[in-house]
Design a protein around this motif. Sequence first.
Motif, PDB file in Angstrom:
ATOM      1  N   GLN A 412       0.843  -1.206   0.000  1.00  0.00           N
ATOM      2  CA  GLN A 412       0.000   0.000   0.000  1.00  0.00           C
ATOM      3  C   GLN A 412       0.877   1.255   0.000  1.00  0.00           C
ATOM      4  O   GLN A 412       2.047   1.186   0.379  1.00  0.00           O
ATOM      5  CB  GLN A 412      -0.843   0.044   1.282  1.00  0.00           C
ATOM      6  CG  GLN A 412      -1.607  -1.219   1.564  1.00  0.00           C
ATOM      7  CD  GLN A 412      -2.391  -1.137   2.862  1.00  0.00           C
ATOM      8  OE1 GLN A 412      -1.803  -0.992   3.928  1.00  0.00           O
ATOM      9  NE2 GLN A 412      -3.709  -1.229   2.771  1.00  0.00           N
ATOM     10  N   THR A 413       0.265   2.373  -0.367  1.00  0.00           N
ATOM     11  CA  THR A 413       0.973   3.648  -0.261  1.00  0.00           C
ATOM     12  C   THR A 413       1.583   3.788   1.139  1.00  0.00           C
ATOM     13  O   THR A 413       2.719   4.236   1.303  1.00  0.00           O
ATOM     14  CB  THR A 413      -0.014   4.815  -0.501  1.00  0.00           C
ATOM     15  OG1 THR A 413      -0.682   4.592  -1.749  1.00  0.00           O
ATOM     16  CG2 THR A 413       0.709   6.147  -0.543  1.00  0.00           C
ATOM     17  N   GLU A 414       0.821   3.378   2.121  1.00  0.00           N
ATOM     18  CA  GLU A 414       1.246   3.516   3.510  1.00  0.00           C
ATOM     19  C   GLU A 414       2.436   2.642   3.868  1.00  0.00           C
ATOM     20  O   GLU A 414       3.173   2.932   4.811  1.00  0.00           O
ATOM     21  CB  GLU A 414       0.094   3.120   4.453  1.00  0.00           C
ATOM     22  CG  GLU A 414      -1.111   4.043   4.417  1.00  0.00           C
ATOM     23  CD  GLU A 414      -2.147   3.650   3.356  1.00  0.00           C
ATOM     24  OE1 GLU A 414      -1.776   2.962   2.386  1.00  0.00           O
ATOM     25  OE2 GLU A 414      -3.313   4.048   3.510  1.00  0.00           O
ATOM     26  N   GLY A 496      -7.049  -2.153   6.193  1.00  0.00           N
ATOM     27  CA  GLY A 496      -8.260  -1.861   5.412  1.00  0.00           C
ATOM     28  C   GLY A 496      -8.601  -2.968   4.433  1.00  0.00           C
ATOM     29  O   GLY A 496      -9.596  -2.877   3.714  1.00  0.00           O
ATOM     30  N   ASP A 497      -7.784  -4.015   4.384  1.00  0.00           N
ATOM     31  CA  ASP A 497      -8.040  -5.122   3.458  1.00  0.00           C
ATOM     32  C   ASP A 497      -8.581  -6.349   4.186  1.00  0.00           C
ATOM     33  O   ASP A 497      -8.186  -6.629   5.318  1.00  0.00           O
ATOM     34  CB  ASP A 497      -6.749  -5.539   2.739  1.00  0.00           C
ATOM     35  CG  ASP A 497      -6.443  -4.649   1.543  1.00  0.00           C
ATOM     36  OD1 ASP A 497      -7.379  -4.330   0.794  1.00  0.00           O
ATOM     37  OD2 ASP A 497      -5.275  -4.276   1.362  1.00  0.00           O
ATOM     38  N   GLY A 498      -9.449  -7.066   3.481  1.00  0.00           N
ATOM     39  CA  GLY A 498      -9.866  -8.386   3.929  1.00  0.00           C
ATOM     40  C   GLY A 498      -8.878  -9.413   3.402  1.00  0.00           C
ATOM     41  O   GLY A 498      -8.202  -9.176   2.396  1.00  0.00           O
ATOM     42  N   HIS A 522      -6.323   1.964  -9.259  1.00  0.00           N
ATOM     43  CA  HIS A 522      -6.296   3.289  -8.650  1.00  0.00           C
ATOM     44  C   HIS A 522      -7.221   3.282  -7.461  1.00  0.00           C
ATOM     45  O   HIS A 522      -8.372   2.880  -7.537  1.00  0.00           O
ATOM     46  CB  HIS A 522      -6.755   4.379  -9.620  1.00  0.00           C
ATOM     47  CG  HIS A 522      -5.935   4.450 -10.865  1.00  0.00           C
ATOM     48  ND1 HIS A 522      -4.577   4.275 -10.864  1.00  0.00           N
ATOM     49  CD2 HIS A 522      -6.287   4.677 -12.141  1.00  0.00           C
ATOM     50  CE1 HIS A 522      -4.126   4.400 -12.093  1.00  0.00           C
ATOM     51  NE2 HIS A 522      -5.146   4.633 -12.898  1.00  0.00           N
ATOM     52  N   ARG A 523      -6.695   3.800  -6.385  1.00  0.00           N
ATOM     53  CA  ARG A 523      -7.418   3.740  -5.139  1.00  0.00           C
ATOM     54  C   ARG A 523      -8.242   5.004  -4.949  1.00  0.00           C
ATOM     55  O   ARG A 523      -7.733   6.100  -5.141  1.00  0.00           O
ATOM     56  CB  ARG A 523      -6.351   3.616  -4.081  1.00  0.00           C
ATOM     57  CG  ARG A 523      -6.822   3.603  -2.727  1.00  0.00           C
ATOM     58  CD  ARG A 523      -5.619   3.296  -1.891  1.00  0.00           C
ATOM     59  NE  ARG A 523      -5.876   3.758  -0.573  1.00  0.00           N
ATOM     60  CZ  ARG A 523      -5.019   3.612   0.418  1.00  0.00           C
ATOM     61  NH1 ARG A 523      -3.863   3.039   0.210  1.00  0.00           N
ATOM     62  NH2 ARG A 523      -5.325   4.043   1.598  1.00  0.00           N
ATOM     63  N   MET A 524      -9.511   4.824  -4.586  1.00  0.00           N
ATOM     64  CA  MET A 524     -10.386   5.976  -4.477  1.00  0.00           C
ATOM     65  C   MET A 524     -11.344   5.829  -3.305  1.00  0.00           C
ATOM     66  O   MET A 524     -11.826   4.738  -3.031  1.00  0.00           O
ATOM     67  CB  MET A 524     -11.226   6.060  -5.745  1.00  0.00           C
ATOM     68  CG  MET A 524     -10.987   7.329  -6.492  1.00  0.00           C
ATOM     69  SD  MET A 524     -11.674   7.211  -8.115  1.00  0.00           S
ATOM     70  CE  MET A 524     -10.901   5.775  -8.727  1.00  0.00           C
TER      71      MET A 524
HETATM   72  C1  WTA Z   1      -4.773  -3.285  -3.126  1.00  0.00           C
HETATM   73  C2  WTA Z   1      -0.643   0.226  -4.345  1.00  0.00           C
HETATM   74  C3  WTA Z   1      -4.389  -7.603  -3.899  1.00  0.00           C
HETATM   75  C4  WTA Z   1      -5.133  -3.487  -1.665  1.00  0.00           C
HETATM   76  C5  WTA Z   1       0.712  -0.481  -4.164  1.00  0.00           C
HETATM   77  C6  WTA Z   1      -4.392  -2.346  -0.982  1.00  0.00           C
HETATM   78  C7  WTA Z   1      -3.662  -5.435  -3.762  1.00  0.00           C
HETATM   79  C8  WTA Z   1      -4.483  -1.242  -1.991  1.00  0.00           C
HETATM   80  C9  WTA Z   1      -2.384  -5.825  -4.223  1.00  0.00           C
HETATM   81  C10 WTA Z   1      -3.365  -0.243  -1.872  1.00  0.00           C
HETATM   82  C11 WTA Z   1      -2.172  -7.201  -4.540  1.00  0.00           C
HETATM   83  C12 WTA Z   1      -2.389  -3.695  -3.820  1.00  0.00           C
HETATM   84  N1  WTA Z   1      -3.204  -8.051  -4.370  1.00  0.00           N
HETATM   85  N2  WTA Z   1      -4.656  -6.332  -3.607  1.00  0.00           N
HETATM   86  N3  WTA Z   1      -1.012  -7.656  -5.029  1.00  0.00           N
HETATM   87  N4  WTA Z   1      -1.619  -4.710  -4.250  1.00  0.00           N
HETATM   88  N5  WTA Z   1      -3.630  -4.109  -3.536  1.00  0.00           N
HETATM   89  O1  WTA Z   1      -2.168   2.504  -1.794  1.00  0.00           O
HETATM   90  O2  WTA Z   1      -6.526  -3.335  -1.520  1.00  0.00           O
HETATM   91  O3  WTA Z   1      -2.579   2.516  -4.295  1.00  0.00           O
HETATM   92  O4  WTA Z   1      -4.956  -1.981   0.253  1.00  0.00           O
HETATM   93  O5  WTA Z   1      -0.918   0.976  -3.221  1.00  0.00           O
HETATM   94  O6  WTA Z   1      -4.434  -1.912  -3.263  1.00  0.00           O
HETATM   95  O7  WTA Z   1      -3.402   0.663  -2.938  1.00  0.00           O
HETATM   96  P1  WTA Z   1      -2.286   1.763  -3.074  1.00  0.00           P
END
Ligand code: WTA
Length: 647
Positions: A412-414, A496-498, A522-524
Motif C-alpha cells: 500500500q501507499t502507507e 483496510g483489506d480483507g 487506482h485507489r479511491m
Molecule cells: C490493493 C498500491 C491484492 C489493496 C501499491 C491495498 C492489492 C491497496 C495488491 C493499496 C495485490 C495492492 N493483491 N490487492 N497484489 N496490491 N492491492 O495505496 O486493496 O494505491 O490496500 O498501493 O491496493 O493501494 P495503493
Amino acid sequence: MSQSIYPVSAEWRDRAYVNAAQYADMYARSISDPDSFWRDQAQRIDWMTPFTAVKQTSFDAGDFGIKWFADGGLNIAANCLDRHLAERGDVPAILWAGDDPSESRTITYRELYEEVCRFANLLKGQGVRKGDRVTIYMPMIPEAAMAMLACARIGAIHSVVFGGFSPDSLAGRITDCDSTIVITADEGLRGGKKIPLKANVDEALQQCTCVGRVIVVKRTGGAVDMTQGRDHWYHELRDAASADCPAEAVGAEDPLFILYTSGSTGKPKGVLHTTGGYLVWAAMTHHYVFDYRPGDIYWCAADIGWVTGHSYIVYGPLANGATTVMFEGVPNYPDFSRFWQVVDQFKVSTFYAAPTALRALMREGDAWVEKTSRASLRILGSVGEPINPEAWEWYHRVVGDGRCPIMDTWWQTETGGHMITPLPGAIDQKPGSATKPFFGVLPQIVDADGKVLEGACEGNLVIADSWPGQMRTVWGDHERFFQTYFTTYPGKYFTGDGCRRDEDGYYWITGRVDDVINVSGHRMGTAEIESALVAHAKVAEAAVVGMPHDIKGQGIYAYVTLNANEEGDEALRKELVQWVRHEIGPIATPDVIQFAPALPKTRSGKIMRRILRKIAEDAVDQLGDTSTLADPSVVDNLVANRQKVVA
Ligand code: WTA
C-alpha cells in the motif's frame, strides 16, 4: 478458487539470492531479532552519519511512535546516483520510451547525476530550502524523476500529484501541504492525446495563495500562458545552473515525500514517508523480490504519480544501481503490442504491471503478444489489486511463455514497499495469492472483534509490528494517522483489506473492507466521489459503491437522489459523469449512475451501504435483513431500477 501451484523451478532455486530454507531462516531472524537483522540490512545503503539506534517503535496509544535508524544521516540522491558513478557512470540509469514509438532516450548514471545537480541548484535558486514542499505535476518523462531526486538532494519534500487529476484535486493537494513551488510540463502525451498540464496548474493556482513559482518543462511545445514573475521555463534555468551540487545530509527520520491517497472518510490524506527506513525498504524489496542483478533491465509500468512509481521506478531501482525503464505511453497505443514491443526494444528482463492492464490486453487475444519475442523476460510482477487466477495464468503462459515466475506483490501507499509477496527462488506460487510475508512483516488476520485467528481462516488483515518502510504520519494531522490505522484494532496497524489464509499459510487478499474502492488499480474513496456529485446543483444526495468489473477489477456505481422537481434523464446522467471527471479526474468516471428517489437508511439516518453494494453486484437475492430500514420499500425501487454496465 484456483488450486494450482507453480513450484519454484530448480533453476530459480539455485540462482536466486534466497531459496526456501534461507527464506525461513532470514524471516525467523527478522522477527525474533529485528535490531540485528535491520542493522545488517541497512548496510546496503550509504550513511553519512552512522546510526546507533535501530528500531524504536510502538503502535500503542501510550507511547505511540515510529522511528528507524533515527540518529543516522544520509542523502537519498547520493545513494541513488553519486555512489554508482565510479563503477556504473556510463550504464543507463533511465531508458525512456515515449508515447510515440519513434521517441526514446537513454540517460546514463553520470548524465542523471549532472541533471539532478543542475535541477537541485535551480530549485535552490528559486528559494527552495530543506523541508519546503514541492508539488510535482508531470507526465512520464525523465525530468519527473529528476525533479524528485533534486528535491531529495537538497532535503526538500516532494509531493507528486498524478497528471490525471483535475485542477481542483491538484489545488487541494497543493494547499494541504502548503507548497511554494510547482514543477510541471507544458503538456503531457498519452495514447496520442495531449493533456493540458500547465493550463491545469494555472486553473488550480487561482485557488492557491501559497505558490510563488512554477517551473515548466517543455514536452510537446504546445502553446501555454506564462505568468510573468511566477512561471519559468525549466530549460532556461537549467542551462544557467551549475552541475555541481553537494548532497545535503538529512536525518533518517526527516521527510522525503508526501503522497496523497484516498481513505474511507474525508479528503485524501498526505501520506508521509521519511528517508532512512524508506530507502532501506525500497532498495531491499527491489533486490530480493525481483532478484535484481547488475545488467538486468527493469521495467515497472506504473506512473510516478502513484507510490509504485516512487518506490519501484525511482528509489528502489536507482538505489540498487539498476537500469529503470520509464514509459510515457499506454498499453494500447499505437496498438495492443506496445508493452511487448518496448520489452523487445530494451531487452527488458523484469516487467512489473497492474492486473487491469493485463486483463485489458488479454481480452484482445494472444496474437498481439505472440508476434513479439519477449525472450529477455525473466521475472514478471503484479501490483495494485488482486489478480484473478485467469489473468495470472494468461500472464504466465502467454506473456512469460511459461518460463517466468510471477511476483504478486501486496502492499500500500502507507507501507512504502512490498509486504506480502513471493520470492522467485523461495516461494511456490499459487495464482491469485500474494503468498507469504516479506522479511520483518508480521501479518495477522483478526475477526471483527479483533481476536487474532489462527491457521486457515478469513478476516481482516493487520500488521502486528512496525517495518522500516512504514509511513510515519499524515501530513499536518498526526492524530488522524493514529486514529485511522491504530485504533480499529488497538496496538496493530489496520490495512483496510480483507484476507484469507489457507492451510499452507498463504495469504489471499480479498479486497478492501472499508469504503475505499480500487478501480483499475487506482485507489479511491467513495466519499470523494459522493462529495463531487453533491456539489452539482441538481443533486441532493449520493452514495457510491464498488461493483465487479471485468477489466477494471472494480467499477464505480453511483446512486444519486436529485433535488425535488429535477428529472433524471439520459442527458443529466451524461452531465453528471462529465462533472465528476471534471471535479476529480478521469480515473473517477462513474460506470453507472442510478437515479434513486431515496436511499436506504436506518432510522438513525445512516445509509446502509451493504444493500447498495449487493444491488450493484446484481446479487438482489442476498440483500439480507432490511427490516431495520426507516422505509424498507425504498429497496424495491432500487432493485427494480438497477442498472447494468456495458463494459
Ligand atoms: C490493493 C498500491 C491484492 C489493496 C501499491 C491495498 C492489492 C491497496 C495488491 C493499496 C495485490 C495492492 N493483491 N490487492 N497484489 N496490491 N492491492 O495505496 O486493496 O494505491 O490496500 O498501493 O491496493 O493501494 P495503493
